[in-house]
Every structure is written in C-alpha cells, then in structure tokens.
Design an enzyme around this catalytic site. Sequence first.
Site, PDB file in Angstrom:
ATOM      1  N   ALA B 118       0.970  -1.288  -0.054  1.00 23.88           N
ATOM      2  CA  ALA B 118      -0.079   0.032   0.009  1.00 23.88           C
ATOM      3  C   ALA B 118       0.967   1.349   0.018  1.00 23.88           C
ATOM      4  O   ALA B 118       0.446   2.199  -0.677  1.00 23.88           O
ATOM      5  CB  ALA B 118      -1.021  -0.036   1.255  1.00 23.88           C
ATOM      6  N   THR B 119       2.153   1.176   0.585  1.00 29.94           N
ATOM      7  CA  THR B 119       3.023   2.624   0.680  1.00 29.94           C
ATOM      8  C   THR B 119       3.430   2.725  -0.677  1.00 29.94           C
ATOM      9  O   THR B 119       3.283   4.015  -1.240  1.00 29.94           O
ATOM     10  CB  THR B 119       4.073   2.169   1.507  1.00 29.94           C
ATOM     11  OG1 THR B 119       3.731   1.861   2.881  1.00 29.94           O
ATOM     12  CG2 THR B 119       5.322   3.513   1.592  1.00 29.94           C
ATOM     13  N   GLN B 226      -6.743  -0.877   5.108  1.00 28.55           N
ATOM     14  CA  GLN B 226      -7.460  -1.334   6.407  1.00 28.55           C
ATOM     15  C   GLN B 226      -9.051  -1.570   6.125  1.00 28.55           C
ATOM     16  O   GLN B 226      -9.794  -2.211   6.963  1.00 28.55           O
ATOM     17  CB  GLN B 226      -7.672  -0.748   7.503  1.00 28.55           C
ATOM     18  CG  GLN B 226      -6.112  -0.033   7.913  1.00 28.55           C
ATOM     19  CD  GLN B 226      -5.235  -1.158   8.833  1.00 28.55           C
ATOM     20  OE1 GLN B 226      -5.941  -2.343   9.069  1.00 28.55           O
ATOM     21  NE2 GLN B 226      -3.966  -1.103   8.894  1.00 28.55           N
ATOM     22  N   SER B 246      -3.437  -3.505   0.444  1.00 29.63           N
ATOM     23  CA  SER B 246      -2.158  -4.176   1.177  1.00 29.63           C
ATOM     24  C   SER B 246      -2.616  -5.569   1.101  1.00 29.63           C
ATOM     25  O   SER B 246      -3.638  -6.005   2.044  1.00 29.63           O
ATOM     26  CB  SER B 246      -2.015  -3.466   2.366  1.00 29.63           C
ATOM     27  OG  SER B 246      -0.741  -3.963   2.913  1.00 29.63           O
ATOM     28  N   HIS B 248      -0.892  -7.710   3.314  1.00 28.25           N
ATOM     29  CA  HIS B 248      -0.734  -8.444   4.816  1.00 28.25           C
ATOM     30  C   HIS B 248      -1.524  -7.910   5.674  1.00 28.25           C
ATOM     31  O   HIS B 248      -1.530  -8.358   6.758  1.00 28.25           O
ATOM     32  CB  HIS B 248       0.817  -8.200   5.163  1.00 28.25           C
ATOM     33  CG  HIS B 248       1.339  -6.933   5.457  1.00 28.25           C
ATOM     34  ND1 HIS B 248       1.358  -6.461   6.925  1.00 28.25           N
ATOM     35  CD2 HIS B 248       1.509  -5.667   4.519  1.00 28.25           C
ATOM     36  CE1 HIS B 248       1.700  -5.148   6.824  1.00 28.25           C
ATOM     37  NE2 HIS B 248       1.817  -4.660   5.480  1.00 28.25           N
ATOM     38  N   THR B 286       9.470  -7.466 -12.651  1.00 24.49           N
ATOM     39  CA  THR B 286       8.924  -8.585 -12.936  1.00 24.49           C
ATOM     40  C   THR B 286       7.843  -8.927 -11.715  1.00 24.49           C
ATOM     41  O   THR B 286       8.147  -8.732 -10.525  1.00 24.49           O
ATOM     42  CB  THR B 286      10.029  -9.744 -12.557  1.00 24.49           C
ATOM     43  OG1 THR B 286      10.877  -9.597 -13.666  1.00 24.49           O
ATOM     44  CG2 THR B 286       9.426 -11.019 -12.617  1.00 24.49           C
ATOM     45  N   CYS B 372       4.524   1.715  11.907  1.00 24.95           N
ATOM     46  CA  CYS B 372       5.664   2.395  11.342  1.00 24.95           C
ATOM     47  C   CYS B 372       6.202   3.732  12.059  1.00 24.95           C
ATOM     48  O   CYS B 372       7.104   4.486  11.428  1.00 24.95           O
ATOM     49  CB  CYS B 372       5.150   2.815   9.923  1.00 24.95           C
ATOM     50  SG  CYS B 372       3.371   3.665   9.644  1.00 24.95           S
TER      51      CYS B 372
END
Lengths: 86, 448
Positions: B118-119, B226, B246, B248, B286, B372
């Site tokens: 997502a970043t 989220q 995202s 994870h 890739t 973070c």
Amino acid sequence: MARNQLAKLYKQLLEESAKFSDYNFRCHSVRRMKYCYEKHLNETSDEKLEAIVTKAAKDLQVIQRQVVVGRLYAVEHHILDREPTT
Amino acid sequence: MQSFHKCTKLVTQCVSSFTLPVVREMAQKSVARATIDKGHSSWDENIRPVYMDAQATTPMDPRVLDKMLPYLGSYYGNPHSRTHAYGWQAEDAVEKARKQIADLVHADPREIIFTSGATESNNLAVKGVARFYGGKKRHVITSQIEHKCVLDSCRALENDGFDITYLPVQKNGMVCLDELDKAFRPDTSLVSIMFVNNEIGVKQRVSEIGSMCRERKVFFHTDAAQAVGKIPVDVNEMKIDLMSVSGHKIYGPKGIGCLFVRRKPRVRVEPIINGGGQERGLRSGTLPTPLIVGLGAACELCGEDMEFDSKHVEMLSKRLIDKITASLGGVTRNGDAVHTYPGCINLSFSHVEGESLLMALRELALSSGSACTSASLEPSYVLRATGSDDVLAHSSIRFGIGRFTTVEEIDYTAEHVIDQVNKLRDLSPLWEMEQEGIDLSKIEWTQH
C-alpha cells in the site's frame, strides 16, 4: 446421498482442523467448519449440495496439507494453549 | 495448451495423494524441524503472546499459503516469459489473481496494478496523478490523519511547487464534508482520504466524498488498506478513482499490494518506477507470482468469509470494550463509536502512561500507535489531529482484532489490561488526587 457425504466430511473436517499446531489457526478452522455446517444443514437443492460437498472435500485436502506444513515448522506454544497437540 | 494444463493437474493430484501420508509420517517424527534465529534477546523463548495488533499486520491464512506454495517451488516461471510453458503458467496464475482482487472490489481486472504494498500504491497514486496533471492542476487535498506515506508524498509534491491542503478532522476523526467542499479549487487534481484509519479505526464517508469529487471532476484516491476485505467496498458505487490495497492486512503475504486505477473515466498516472513497461507501463518490474497468487487467494477468501469474519470481529470488539469499561473508569475511546471498523479499538486510560502499560502487558502483543511510527516517542499525530491532548495521546493503546482472534484471547486481554491499569493507577499520585476530587487543571505546579 450428498447429505450423508456432507455429514461424513464435516466430521473429518473437524478432526483435521483440531490437529493444527497453531492455536489461532486451529480455533478458527474448527469454528468455521461448525459455522459452514450449520449454514448448509437445511440445504434442500441437490445441485447446491453437490457443490458444497465438492468444496468441502477440497477444503479437507487443504487443511490436511497445512496441518502437516504447520507441524514441520512448529513454533513455541501460544500462551493460552494449555494442552498443546503433539 | 489445454491438454498441457489437464496433464499437469492429473499429475499433481496423483503425486499429492501418494506423498501426503508419507509427509504426515515425517511430521510426526519431528524430522528436520526448522528453527529461526531469535536475535532479539528480550523474547520469552517459551511462549507466544496473544496477538492483538491486527492493524500492524495479520497472520497469513493457511488456505492462502496452500495456494502460494506451488509457486514458491516448482512453478517458478516469470509471468512475462512469452515463449514457454513456465511463463504461461505463471501468467495464468497472475491473471486469475487479478480477477479475484477485481471481483472483491467490483472493478475490472485491467484496472488492478500490482505493487509492493500500500505504501508504493499510495506513492504512485498521489505523486503519479499530481505530476501527470501538474501542467495545469497544482493543488491536492488530503487529510491530517492520512498514513505517513501519503503525507510524505504530499510533502514531496510541496517541494516540487504543488499546493497541498491538509484538511483538519473533527474530534471523532472524521473529515468534515463542508471543509472539503470549501477546499476545492479549479486547479485541484486529486483528493486523497483514507477509508479506514489504521490508528483509531474511523471510517470516512467515502461514498459522499466520491460523489463530491466526481461532480467537480476531481480524482478521488482512497487508501483502503484497512478496509478492503473487511467491509464491503464497491469502487463504482463509491465513485473511487484510485484505491490502495495491502496484502498483509487481509491475511495475505507481506510485500505485495495493488493499486486500483479507474479506466472509465480514465485516470492517467505518471509511473514512479520505470523499466520494462509491465503493468501497462505504470509499474515496471517482474511480477512476484507467488505473492500475487497469495493476494488473489486472500481477496477471494475475504469475499467468501466477509459475513462470518465481520460478525465475529464485531462480537469480540463489543465484548472487549464492554468488559474494560465495566471495570475501569477514565477510559476514552478515540475515534467514533458508530463510524468505525470494530476491529480497531483505540483506548486512552487516564493517568496511565501508554508505554508503561505496554511494557506491563508482556503477554499481549499490542501497540500504542501505528507500527511505522512506533519507534518515535512523539505522541501520535492522528490523536493530536483529533484534538486529543498530549497526556491522553501518550496513554493510548490500540487493540487490533482479526479473523483469528478468539473469545478466550479477548477475555484474557480484558482481564490483564484491567489488572495492569489498576496497578499503574495505584502507583500514580495524580490518580490519587483525582480520586480525592482535586481538579488537576487548577493546580499551579511549582518548579524545583
């Protein structure tokens, strides 16, 4: 016929789910199997029952494989896992 | 091509039914157990704490791992290899995953661009749109409680001469739609407002914001890391033009995410990573087939289990809040009690320092802010933006509940939090003074 198969598969799914070495995966899988079974208990359409049985059989294979993978890479016990499965 | 696939499937089925009993026997004998290098010396080696930090990351669902494993083993082809079966197989898997993700959010598969998370998606959306339209449009609107990557991307745009409006939020963390309305300018190219905040769980009125942007022909980006997979998201109904996902956060692998980029009306984006032109030229590199397969599987599972998971998370959330507030006074819920994702609960405990509480709760894996920014001792900028004073911001703890959290874990968490908060308050002279009815705000503290 499909209903009997479903009941048999459900029993196997519960037994296999209980073998997960990870506490969280184990609890989630058991809870999910119970939920799915109760949801499909009153299904009358033969076609839908066949599809549910096919999916349940695939799910069983996934759980069996992942139980094995989990045990190969097992970690310390979860703090709430008072009776760890071996 | 089809007969190749049929043959591969048959071989796989035969092999798995033969080898599974053999492997199960190996597992029983504890052969070659893998160990990890536990470098961090302050771990208690023998137990794993209760995991209550679902906003930081989530465990990968075993069903997702199952789908990924073949692509981490023998199916190692590069999906961009056009000339052989290894490549075709990998490409098939990637396109299947693209469809699984698109189906979850009601998008077209061609609108999904894979990124590293997502970043990167946020960077691509904010910088990419602003720079592409930067000839005539030099204004971007965002909010003060966005994720750091969005705020930092906006800061980078400011260095390039763009104007950024950082919308304030109300006490409950919600963006005021009137403020947003006033912020629009003829040269606004993009509005970026996150769907569900990762620190306080507040859910923005994305549909209304989307409509406002569509009326004014301004692109609307939302960081839905989220939200996707946890609450229903429909990019067409909500008039979302760009959306970050995202892996994870939704029980998928780390290191993968995607960006939804609308085709109709077309959103143009300047790529931030140049190279071989993969992903329609928007993100070269890739594609990591195993991670993409994992992301696709995770999205499909989220779609199937959304009702099951959301009922469970809601029940656990209510249970935790009710247990804690029944036994403790001086508890403030940060965010909004109604417009919220129930799996993210941010509570402030008066007269208890957040870090001390976390240290006292060693058997729980919790956080006092976003992962973070957890290394910094500054109070959370999100809580500051909601008007929370520094003292309360310092005493906040975030409880993250997910699919794999159990009732037992919630009860254990509540019990230990109540116990430790009481113990810490017993040590606090300020708490004692407040119990005696003294108004702490009226005290004139002398310096020594």
